[in-house]
Design a protein around this motif. Structure first.
Motif, PDB file in Angstrom:
ATOM      1  N   CYS A 131      27.982  44.693  39.829  1.00 49.76           N
ATOM      2  CA  CYS A 131      28.563  44.507  38.489  1.00 49.76           C
ATOM      3  C   CYS A 131      27.987  45.450  37.430  1.00 49.76           C
ATOM      4  O   CYS A 131      26.779  45.610  37.294  1.00 49.76           O
TER       5      CYS A 131
ATOM      6  N   GLN B 174      32.598  34.425  44.518  1.00 47.20           N
ATOM      7  CA  GLN B 174      32.569  35.839  44.968  1.00 47.20           C
ATOM      8  C   GLN B 174      32.720  36.008  46.482  1.00 47.20           C
ATOM      9  O   GLN B 174      33.462  36.854  46.931  1.00 47.20           O
TER      10      GLN B 174
ATOM     11  N   ILE C 223      35.549  38.497  45.548  1.00 46.81           N
ATOM     12  CA  ILE C 223      35.609  39.939  45.839  1.00 46.81           C
ATOM     13  C   ILE C 223      35.720  40.096  47.355  1.00 46.81           C
ATOM     14  O   ILE C 223      34.926  39.504  48.090  1.00 46.81           O
TER      15      ILE C 223
ATOM     16  N   PHE D 114      39.737  40.120  43.846  1.00 51.66           N
ATOM     17  CA  PHE D 114      39.571  41.552  43.652  1.00 51.66           C
ATOM     18  C   PHE D 114      39.135  42.224  44.938  1.00 51.66           C
ATOM     19  O   PHE D 114      38.434  41.639  45.750  1.00 51.66           O
ATOM     20  N   SER D 115      39.528  43.495  45.038  1.00 52.29           N
ATOM     21  CA  SER D 115      39.020  44.322  46.107  1.00 52.29           C
ATOM     22  C   SER D 115      37.797  45.043  45.518  1.00 52.29           C
ATOM     23  O   SER D 115      37.839  45.490  44.370  1.00 52.29           O
TER      24      SER D 115
ATOM     25  N   SER E  14      35.200  47.415  44.076  1.00 50.84           N
ATOM     26  CA  SER E  14      35.338  48.751  43.492  1.00 50.84           C
ATOM     27  C   SER E  14      33.931  49.261  43.160  1.00 50.84           C
ATOM     28  O   SER E  14      33.236  48.649  42.343  1.00 50.84           O
TER      29      SER E  14
ATOM     30  N   ARG F 158      30.913  50.856  41.442  1.00 49.96           N
ATOM     31  CA  ARG F 158      30.681  51.203  40.039  1.00 49.96           C
ATOM     32  C   ARG F 158      29.435  52.064  39.909  1.00 49.96           C
ATOM     33  O   ARG F 158      28.330  51.600  40.219  1.00 49.96           O
TER      34      ARG F 158
HETATM   35  N1  5AD Z   1      34.496  45.288  42.109  1.00 53.51           N
HETATM   36  C1  5AD Z   1      35.391  44.266  42.214  1.00 53.51           C
HETATM   37  N2  5AD Z   1      35.331  43.171  41.447  1.00 53.51           N
HETATM   38  C2  5AD Z   1      34.332  43.072  40.549  1.00 53.51           C
HETATM   39  N3  5AD Z   1      33.997  42.108  39.658  1.00 53.51           N
HETATM   40  C3  5AD Z   1      32.924  42.508  38.986  1.00 53.51           C
HETATM   41  N4  5AD Z   1      32.522  43.720  39.395  1.00 53.51           N
HETATM   42  C4  5AD Z   1      33.370  44.100  40.384  1.00 53.51           C
HETATM   43  C5  5AD Z   1      33.483  45.239  41.218  1.00 53.51           C
HETATM   44  N5  5AD Z   1      32.605  46.229  41.142  1.00 53.51           N
HETATM   45  C6  5AD Z   1      34.720  40.828  39.558  1.00 53.51           C
HETATM   46  C7  5AD Z   1      33.837  39.631  39.881  1.00 53.51           C
HETATM   47  C8  5AD Z   1      33.582  39.028  38.534  1.00 53.51           C
HETATM   48  C9  5AD Z   1      34.876  39.337  37.816  1.00 53.51           C
HETATM   49  C10 5AD Z   1      34.818  39.260  36.348  1.00 53.51           C
HETATM   50  O1  5AD Z   1      35.162  40.665  38.211  1.00 53.51           O
HETATM   51  O2  5AD Z   1      34.548  38.759  40.710  1.00 53.51           O
HETATM   52  O3  5AD Z   1      33.320  37.637  38.593  1.00 53.51           O
END
Ligand code: 5AD
Ligand code: SF4
Length: 443
Positions: free
Chosen positions: A166, A268, A308, A337-338, A340, A342
């Motif tokens: 994150c 997550q 995720i 979410f997939s 990603s 960072r």
């Molecule tokens: N890739 C995918 N999803 C993410 N989240 C946070 N960072 C990433 C990332 N790098 C998602 C998490 C978090 C939400 C706000 O966004 O699930 O709880």
């Protein structure tokens, strides 16, 4: 009268920051416009949580650039998390920008705009505010617009959790809470101007009051205090972290009538090894224990979560664990979410081992699973009467109004005699369900 066009990407914190910028600019003579072409000032409040959000921002700016050629006096500002993360890089990539402002500099938007007017040179303001306490000072005078029936209130900013995937702890800085008295005052003010529901906001609201406050109180006590504010009809909060979500908060759900039966609690992943590698610092079993206690103390509570898929190293078996846990929790909806990568986060250094195609397939699978569960849960409302806070007009043909029930389901409501308006609390008998939406007739 000068006009500002505001665009927001990302989370509710960003929406609240945009509202605050609109408010501050309103007091410097700006009115909001929904037409970019009419604007003297354009602000794009950006999000860097996933790469996709960043791509959308770049493509939006691509469309804004020609407006500068038409109107050389137009001021173009990039605010929010992308600016915090890569301010100078943003200016290099988009030299037509006048300034970049980080999320901790929202209060300085007026000054930034003035400076941009006076100087030709673009600039970046992304310092973190050095005060221990987070304050959003009251500005006396009118509001640019009446608050809606449901209003956000920031109670804590930043995050100290540093989950490995994150970017938020880097873009929003350390956790800081707002003084309780400032919060009560803001909530009273919002209610006076028509708000019926308050949604307390923060990256991790359960961490509220841990440090810095002159009169520190824990999150659950804040809930009990807010309950006493006259006129409040509904109270919600988001987002929570399982490690800071206390038994006392579960009790608050039971005790506080206005606290609605809904909790957003991100998990997550459903696999302990993945959770460890994400640095979530709790196990699947601990999460389940928490929600089981909540479900038994608060009958009818609905849950939503964040998931995720495709985190570095996630095997097919580990992904299947997530599918199993999703069934076990039974969320009414989920944000899925997939993964990603960072830049700057620890997980970015892990080998991003899951091929994009596999991530896509896994995402499709959990979306299908969630859709099925949502549909099944939706059907249980059929024929039942639910309480709905009317928030606005419905886009669904035949249904004039829309709102939400306490469990956060969207509800379209038929008001054949035109008796109701936004802000009214009504009883709706559900006759149809589709996706995460219910539709029915006002009783
Ligand atoms: N890739 C995918 N999803 C993410 N989240 C946070 N960072 C990433 C990332 N790098 C998602 C998490 C978090 C939400 C706000 O966004 O699930 O709880
Ligand atoms: Fe990001 Fe984790 Fe903080 Fe949530 S708790 S904002 S996922 S670091």
């Amino acid at each position: 009268m000068k006009q500002v066009f505001l665009e927001t990407f990302g989370c509710q914190m960003n929406v609240a920051d945009t509202d605050r910028m609109e408010f501050i600019l309103f007091h410097s003579g700006y009115r909001r416009t929904w037409e970019k072409e009419d604007a003297d000032l354009i602000l794009v409040n950006t999000c860097s949580i996933r790469e996709k959000a960043e791509q959308k921002t770049f493509s939006l700016f691509g469309g804004l650039k020609p407006l500068k050629a038409i109107n050389p006096n137009l001021i173009l500002g990039l605010t929010g998390c992308m600016g915090q993360q890569d301010g100078e890089k943003m200016l290099k990539r988009m030299p037509f920008l006048d300034f970049v402002l980080g999320p901790d500099q929202v209060e300085g938007i007026g000054k930034a705009v003035n400076r941009a007017r006076e100087s030709e040179k673009s600039f970046v303001w992304t310092g973190f505010d050095s005060k221990k306490i987070y304050s959003i000072p009251e500005i006396p005078g009118d509001l640019p617009q009446k608050p809606g029936p449901s209003a956000f209130v920031n109670i804590i900013k930043g995050c100290d959790k540093f989950c490995t995937f994150c970017i938020v702890p880097f873009t929003r800085g350390r956790e800081k809470s707002r003084e309780p008295d400032e919060l009560y005052q803001e909530i009273r003010h919002l209610i006076k101007h028509g708000a019926k529901e308050i949604i307390l906001l923060g990256q991790n609201v359960n961490s509220y009051g841990k440090r810095g406050l002159t009169n520190p109180i824990p999150f659950h006590e804040l809930l009990y205090k807010i309950e006493e504010i006259p006129g409040l009809q509904r109270l919600r909060f988001t987002t929570s972290h399982p490690n800071d979500f206390t038994r006392e908060t579960i009790r608050a759900y039971r005790d506080i009538d206005v606290l609605v039966n809904h909790l957003h609690l991100p998990i997550q992943s459903g696999n302990n090894e993945v959770l460890k590698s994400m640095r979530r610092d709790h196990t699947v079993e601990e999460y389940l224990e928490l929600i089981d206690e909540l479900k038994s103390e608060v009958p009818g509570v609905s849950l939503t979560t964040d998931i995720i898929v495709g985190f570095p190293g996630e095997t097919d078996a580990q992904f299947q664990d997530t599918m199993k846990i999703m069934e076990r929790i039974g969320c009414s909806s989920s944000f899925m979410f997939s993964y990603s990568p960072r830049p700057g986060t620890p997980a970015n250094e892990f080998k991003d081992s899951v091929p994009e195609e596999t991530k896509r397939q896994r995402l499709q699978e959990i979306i299908q699973l969630q859709n099925r569960m949502t549909e099944e849960q939706g059907k249980t409302y059929q024929g039942k009467t639910v309480e709905v806070l009317i928030e606005g007009k419905s886009a669904r043909p035949g249904y004039s109004l829309k709102g939400r029930n306490p469990q956060y389901w969207r509800v379209n409501a038929k008001d054949s005699e035109g008796r109701y308006q936004p802000g009214d609390m009504v009883q709706v008998r559900i006759e149809q369900t589709s996706g995460h939406g219910l539709s029915g007739i006002i009783q």
